[in-house]
Scaffold this motif. Sequence first.
Motif, mmCIF file in Angstrom:
data_model
loop_
_atom_site.group_PDB
_atom_site.id
_atom_site.type_symbol
_atom_site.label_atom_id
_atom_site.label_comp_id
_atom_site.label_asym_id
_atom_site.label_seq_id
_atom_site.Cartn_x
_atom_site.Cartn_y
_atom_site.Cartn_z
ATOM 1 N N ALA A 2 3.625 2.918 -4.717
ATOM 2 C CA ALA A 2 2.895 1.780 -4.093
ATOM 3 C C ALA A 2 3.998 0.971 -3.610
ATOM 4 O O ALA A 2 5.033 0.740 -4.228
ATOM 5 C CB ALA A 2 1.919 0.919 -4.985
ATOM 6 N N THR A 3 3.867 0.162 -2.295
ATOM 7 C CA THR A 3 4.585 -0.566 -1.788
ATOM 8 C C THR A 3 4.393 -1.728 -2.366
ATOM 9 O O THR A 3 2.990 -2.243 -2.422
ATOM 10 C CB THR A 3 4.541 -0.817 0.018
ATOM 11 O OG1 THR A 3 4.890 0.460 0.287
ATOM 12 C CG2 THR A 3 5.139 -1.744 0.364
ATOM 13 N N SER A 4 5.428 -2.578 -3.060
ATOM 14 C CA SER A 4 5.069 -3.809 -3.772
ATOM 15 C C SER A 4 5.498 -4.953 -2.877
ATOM 16 O O SER A 4 6.536 -5.018 -2.355
ATOM 17 C CB SER A 4 6.122 -3.775 -4.974
ATOM 18 O OG SER A 4 5.922 -2.920 -5.749
ATOM 19 N N TRP A 5 4.373 -5.866 -2.818
ATOM 20 C CA TRP A 5 4.624 -6.949 -1.853
ATOM 21 C C TRP A 5 4.799 -8.458 -2.519
ATOM 22 O O TRP A 5 4.272 -8.363 -3.669
ATOM 23 C CB TRP A 5 3.099 -7.309 -1.175
ATOM 24 C CG TRP A 5 2.937 -6.114 0.049
ATOM 25 C CD1 TRP A 5 2.383 -4.879 -0.289
ATOM 26 C CD2 TRP A 5 3.087 -6.124 1.227
ATOM 27 N NE1 TRP A 5 2.308 -3.883 0.791
ATOM 28 C CE2 TRP A 5 2.710 -4.941 1.797
ATOM 29 C CE3 TRP A 5 3.711 -7.149 2.239
ATOM 30 C CZ2 TRP A 5 3.010 -4.710 3.458
ATOM 31 C CZ3 TRP A 5 3.982 -6.825 3.424
ATOM 32 C CH2 TRP A 5 3.605 -5.742 4.078
ATOM 33 N N HIS A 29 -0.266 0.161 -1.907
ATOM 34 C CA HIS A 29 -0.014 -1.280 -1.941
ATOM 35 C C HIS A 29 -0.601 -1.873 -3.052
ATOM 36 O O HIS A 29 -1.719 -1.882 -3.588
ATOM 37 C CB HIS A 29 -0.628 -1.944 -0.501
ATOM 38 C CG HIS A 29 -0.399 -1.251 0.794
ATOM 39 N ND1 HIS A 29 0.432 -1.595 1.517
ATOM 40 C CD2 HIS A 29 -0.870 -0.230 1.185
ATOM 41 C CE1 HIS A 29 0.594 -0.896 2.712
ATOM 42 N NE2 HIS A 29 -0.240 0.187 2.355
ATOM 43 N N ARG A 30 0.442 -2.945 -3.326
ATOM 44 C CA ARG A 30 0.229 -3.837 -4.624
ATOM 45 C C ARG A 30 1.072 -4.979 -4.496
ATOM 46 O O ARG A 30 2.124 -5.078 -3.991
ATOM 47 C CB ARG A 30 0.631 -3.128 -5.793
ATOM 48 C CG ARG A 30 1.885 -2.747 -6.322
ATOM 49 C CD ARG A 30 2.288 -2.185 -7.573
ATOM 50 N NE ARG A 30 3.459 -1.888 -7.925
ATOM 51 C CZ ARG A 30 4.120 -2.566 -8.768
ATOM 52 N NH1 ARG A 30 3.628 -3.311 -9.665
ATOM 53 N NH2 ARG A 30 5.306 -2.410 -9.020
ATOM 54 N N VAL A 31 0.265 -6.011 -4.736
ATOM 55 C CA VAL A 31 0.982 -7.446 -4.722
ATOM 56 C C VAL A 31 1.397 -7.812 -6.143
ATOM 57 O O VAL A 31 0.743 -7.810 -6.962
ATOM 58 C CB VAL A 31 0.016 -8.568 -4.057
ATOM 59 C CG1 VAL A 31 0.841 -9.988 -4.027
ATOM 60 C CG2 VAL A 31 -0.477 -8.230 -2.903
ATOM 61 N N VAL A 32 2.812 -7.999 -6.091
ATOM 62 C CA VAL A 32 3.339 -8.241 -7.613
ATOM 63 C C VAL A 32 3.763 -9.646 -7.742
ATOM 64 O O VAL A 32 4.039 -10.066 -8.769
ATOM 65 C CB VAL A 32 4.794 -7.382 -7.682
ATOM 66 C CG1 VAL A 32 4.144 -5.907 -7.753
ATOM 67 C CG2 VAL A 32 5.716 -7.667 -6.813
ATOM 68 N N ASP A 66 11.456 -6.475 -8.229
ATOM 69 C CA ASP A 66 10.443 -5.709 -8.295
ATOM 70 C C ASP A 66 9.754 -5.625 -6.708
ATOM 71 O O ASP A 66 8.903 -4.752 -6.600
ATOM 72 C CB ASP A 66 9.309 -5.987 -9.151
ATOM 73 C CG ASP A 66 9.936 -5.711 -10.561
ATOM 74 O OD1 ASP A 66 10.830 -4.966 -10.575
ATOM 75 O OD2 ASP A 66 9.447 -6.409 -11.425
ATOM 76 N N ILE A 67 10.137 -6.404 -5.746
ATOM 77 C CA ILE A 67 9.527 -6.573 -4.418
ATOM 78 C C ILE A 67 10.249 -5.688 -3.579
ATOM 79 O O ILE A 67 11.459 -5.848 -3.279
ATOM 80 C CB ILE A 67 9.498 -8.051 -3.980
ATOM 81 C CG1 ILE A 67 8.631 -8.861 -4.842
ATOM 82 C CG2 ILE A 67 9.244 -8.036 -2.545
ATOM 83 C CD1 ILE A 67 8.745 -10.371 -4.800
ATOM 84 N N ASP A 68 9.360 -4.995 -2.867
ATOM 85 C CA ASP A 68 9.985 -4.214 -1.575
ATOM 86 C C ASP A 68 10.026 -4.971 -0.307
ATOM 87 O O ASP A 68 10.849 -4.712 0.419
ATOM 88 C CB ASP A 68 8.986 -2.855 -1.511
ATOM 89 C CG ASP A 68 8.822 -1.866 -2.469
ATOM 90 O OD1 ASP A 68 10.099 -1.961 -3.117
ATOM 91 O OD2 ASP A 68 7.924 -1.441 -3.154
ATOM 92 N N ARG A 293 4.267 0.001 5.224
ATOM 93 C CA ARG A 293 4.474 1.086 4.386
ATOM 94 C C ARG A 293 5.087 2.365 4.972
ATOM 95 O O ARG A 293 6.126 2.808 4.427
ATOM 96 C CB ARG A 293 3.264 1.248 3.717
ATOM 97 C CG ARG A 293 3.367 2.422 2.725
ATOM 98 C CD ARG A 293 2.064 2.653 1.833
ATOM 99 N NE ARG A 293 1.994 3.780 1.287
ATOM 100 C CZ ARG A 293 2.721 4.200 0.091
ATOM 101 N NH1 ARG A 293 3.559 3.246 -0.383
ATOM 102 N NH2 ARG A 293 2.715 5.353 -0.490
#
Length: 333
Positions: A2-5, A29-32, A66-68, A293
């Motif tokens: 997942a793309t980490s936001w 997609h995931r918001v971290v 951890d954020i992309d 993404r």
Amino acid sequence: MATSWGICSAGKISHDFTVALNTLPAEDHRVVAVAARRLEDAQEFAKKHNIPRAYGSYEELARDPDIDVVYVGVIHPHHLSACRLFADAKKNVLCEKPLAMNAKQVTEILSSAERNDVFLMEAVWTRFFPASVEIRRLLARGEVGEVKLVRAEFGVPVKDVPRSAQKELGGGATLDLGVYCLQFVCMVYDGEKPESIQATGVCMDTGVDETVVVTMKFSRDRLAVFTYSSGVWLSNDAVIVGSKGSIRIPAHMWCPTSLVVNGEETQYPVPAPRLPLNFLNSTGMRYEAEEVRQCLLKGLKESAVVSHADSLLLAEVEDEIRRQVGVEYSQDR
């Protein structure tokens, strides 16, 4: 993977963007993390959206390993500092429009992204709606012949909102509403620089523009006319007129869910939200998120749909419109 936001700011637009992300597959997609200037605001936002981490400063968000990619939802006078902060931390960036207060700042942001070898895109969400994708397809196929005229309107009475009226908050109709009409014209004319720009408008007593009419001429005698206002409701539609037909985007042209092509209407609905939204059709921000993404998966540093050159052109034309109307910000000096 997942793309980490990471979400920069816990305001209304960040809420809507996060709701839009939740309409996409969780495996993509995931918001971290979320950051705000006050930790309590970030914590409240994180709780509402089930986000694991909350920060009381943007610097902490920039340091999160951890954020992309970071979504920048702060008001536009702070876009330059936020984009530079995240680019310098080697974070990819999706920044709300307008990308900055003027072309000089846009150039600084783009240079920062290029220097740090990170992806950066201005969040011109309208261009990624299925209806907008279809417009580009129709134009590429010559469905309406050669485009001769583009007309667009965006007017909503928001001049009592401080963000729209106060100069120090980046107020003014050009940067808030006009950007939507302008980006539409630039999309139709495929990023071509206009040969001439004529703008006339009226300003509020705060020194920012309220209502503006712009006429632009392009090569081969092609024209564009658009009107925007923070004082009154306008028709909020847009029309592309070609030598063989027309494409009309009914209200609301900045978040289009239908098209009328040579008299025939087609619907392009957006998904329903999981939480109440602050702005119309905001789940449509999912399309720009998915574009980010896809660009990251391909190793791209900019999107072909809203390129760095596109963002610079928007800023340069906005600068000229403001110059003619008589709006100057402290950032222009």
